[in-house]
Design a protein around this motif. Sequence first.
Motif, PDB file in Angstrom:
ATOM      1  N   CYS A 145      27.238  53.069   7.141  1.00  0.00           N
ATOM      2  CA  CYS A 145      28.525  53.013   6.465  1.00  0.00           C
ATOM      3  C   CYS A 145      29.242  54.329   6.727  1.00  0.00           C
ATOM      4  N   LEU A 146      30.404  54.253   7.350  1.00  0.00           N
ATOM      5  CA  LEU A 146      31.219  55.433   7.650  1.00  0.00           C
ATOM      6  C   LEU A 146      32.380  55.458   6.660  1.00  0.00           C
ATOM      7  N   ILE A 147      32.462  56.533   5.883  1.00  0.00           N
ATOM      8  CA  ILE A 147      33.507  56.657   4.867  1.00  0.00           C
ATOM      9  C   ILE A 147      34.384  57.862   5.184  1.00  0.00           C
ATOM     10  N   ARG A 148      35.653  57.607   5.508  1.00  0.00           N
ATOM     11  CA  ARG A 148      36.601  58.710   5.724  1.00  0.00           C
ATOM     12  C   ARG A 148      37.253  59.072   4.397  1.00  0.00           C
ATOM     13  N   THR A 149      37.414  60.370   4.179  1.00  0.00           N
ATOM     14  CA  THR A 149      38.032  60.838   2.938  1.00  0.00           C
ATOM     15  C   THR A 149      38.971  61.999   3.244  1.00  0.00           C
ATOM     16  N   ALA A 150      39.530  62.617   2.199  1.00  0.00           N
ATOM     17  CA  ALA A 150      40.513  63.687   2.418  1.00  0.00           C
ATOM     18  C   ALA A 150      40.642  64.575   1.184  1.00  0.00           C
ATOM     19  N   TRP A 151      40.998  65.827   1.401  1.00  0.00           N
ATOM     20  CA  TRP A 151      41.410  66.774   0.343  1.00  0.00           C
ATOM     21  C   TRP A 151      40.398  66.814  -0.815  1.00  0.00           C
ATOM     22  N   VAL A 152      39.131  66.976  -0.477  1.00  0.00           N
ATOM     23  CA  VAL A 152      38.066  66.893  -1.486  1.00  0.00           C
ATOM     24  C   VAL A 152      37.963  68.192  -2.299  1.00  0.00           C
ATOM     25  N   TYR A 153      37.764  68.035  -3.590  1.00  0.00           N
ATOM     26  CA  TYR A 153      37.562  69.189  -4.481  1.00  0.00           C
ATOM     27  C   TYR A 153      36.565  68.802  -5.570  1.00  0.00           C
ATOM     28  N   SER A 154      36.040  69.795  -6.267  1.00  0.00           N
ATOM     29  CA  SER A 154      35.131  69.551  -7.383  1.00  0.00           C
ATOM     30  C   SER A 154      35.029  70.832  -8.204  1.00  0.00           C
TER      31      SER A 154
END
Length: 289
Positions: A145-154
């Motif tokens: 499973c390939l999951i593209r994401t963006a602008w990650v913070y925590s």
Amino acid sequence: MNIAIIGKSGQLAFELSRELKTTKHNVTYFGREDIDITSTASVEEKLSPLSLEVVINASAYTAVDKAEEDTEACNAVNALAVKNLAAFCKANGAFLVHVSTDYVFNGHKGSPYLTDDPIEPQGAYGRSKAEGEKALLEILPEASCLIRTAWVYSSHGNNFVKTMLRLMADKPQLTVIDDQVGTPTWAKGLAEVCLCAAVNKTVGVYHWTDEGVASWYDFALAIQELGVEKELLDKVIPVLPIPSSQYPTPAKRPHYSVLDKQTARKAFASCQPTHWRKQLDSMLEELKA
């Protein structure tokens, strides 16, 4: 289920560990000191004894500007390592969840990117992530499973939100770019989707971010507003919008990188995306606590 998490010090791994605490899965975490994912021998030696059903790759080289000079290290972590993990999973019957980025797109489309839109990375970081995607889909298309994401913070690690809070506390005013548009993403929601993909072995390419659209300038204004409201900041300072041309960086960033989540909403029905501003509010509450 026997699960290995690759990359134990990053934002995503931090959120995955919190999510997994409430489950009964057997989870092993690997940091840089535990495994060299750029070495096939190390991958084989460390992962083989675990009888793994799933590997979640939460590691990445994410220093976007540094990558323009440090291309060898960037490619090793973002491309070669993915190839090694995919080959291991294929040989050992394990499922691989891998996280990629909006930087694989050129940023010129002007409407949300679909999962099958052509990729055209504009810099070394994006190219390395694109090579990692290619390796994964060539070696392990039926068990990944390939999951593209963006602008990650925590609340964990270094990110835009924490940088803004620090600068807003220290500076008399700030300038923030207003012509790069995307979607902020709390790593907590991304972790939930990665686990959903792992447990259900959801095959395919998906996009996952929080809901909504923002420029970095919009995001900064929201951080200040909510930061003051939650007493993480004790004053309001002027925040001024500027174009990218006034803040040149070694790496070219996509001007528009909103990701279309239609297929992900169906595939991960138990993890419906929440608007980025609501997620930011929740994360800042956590930071305050």
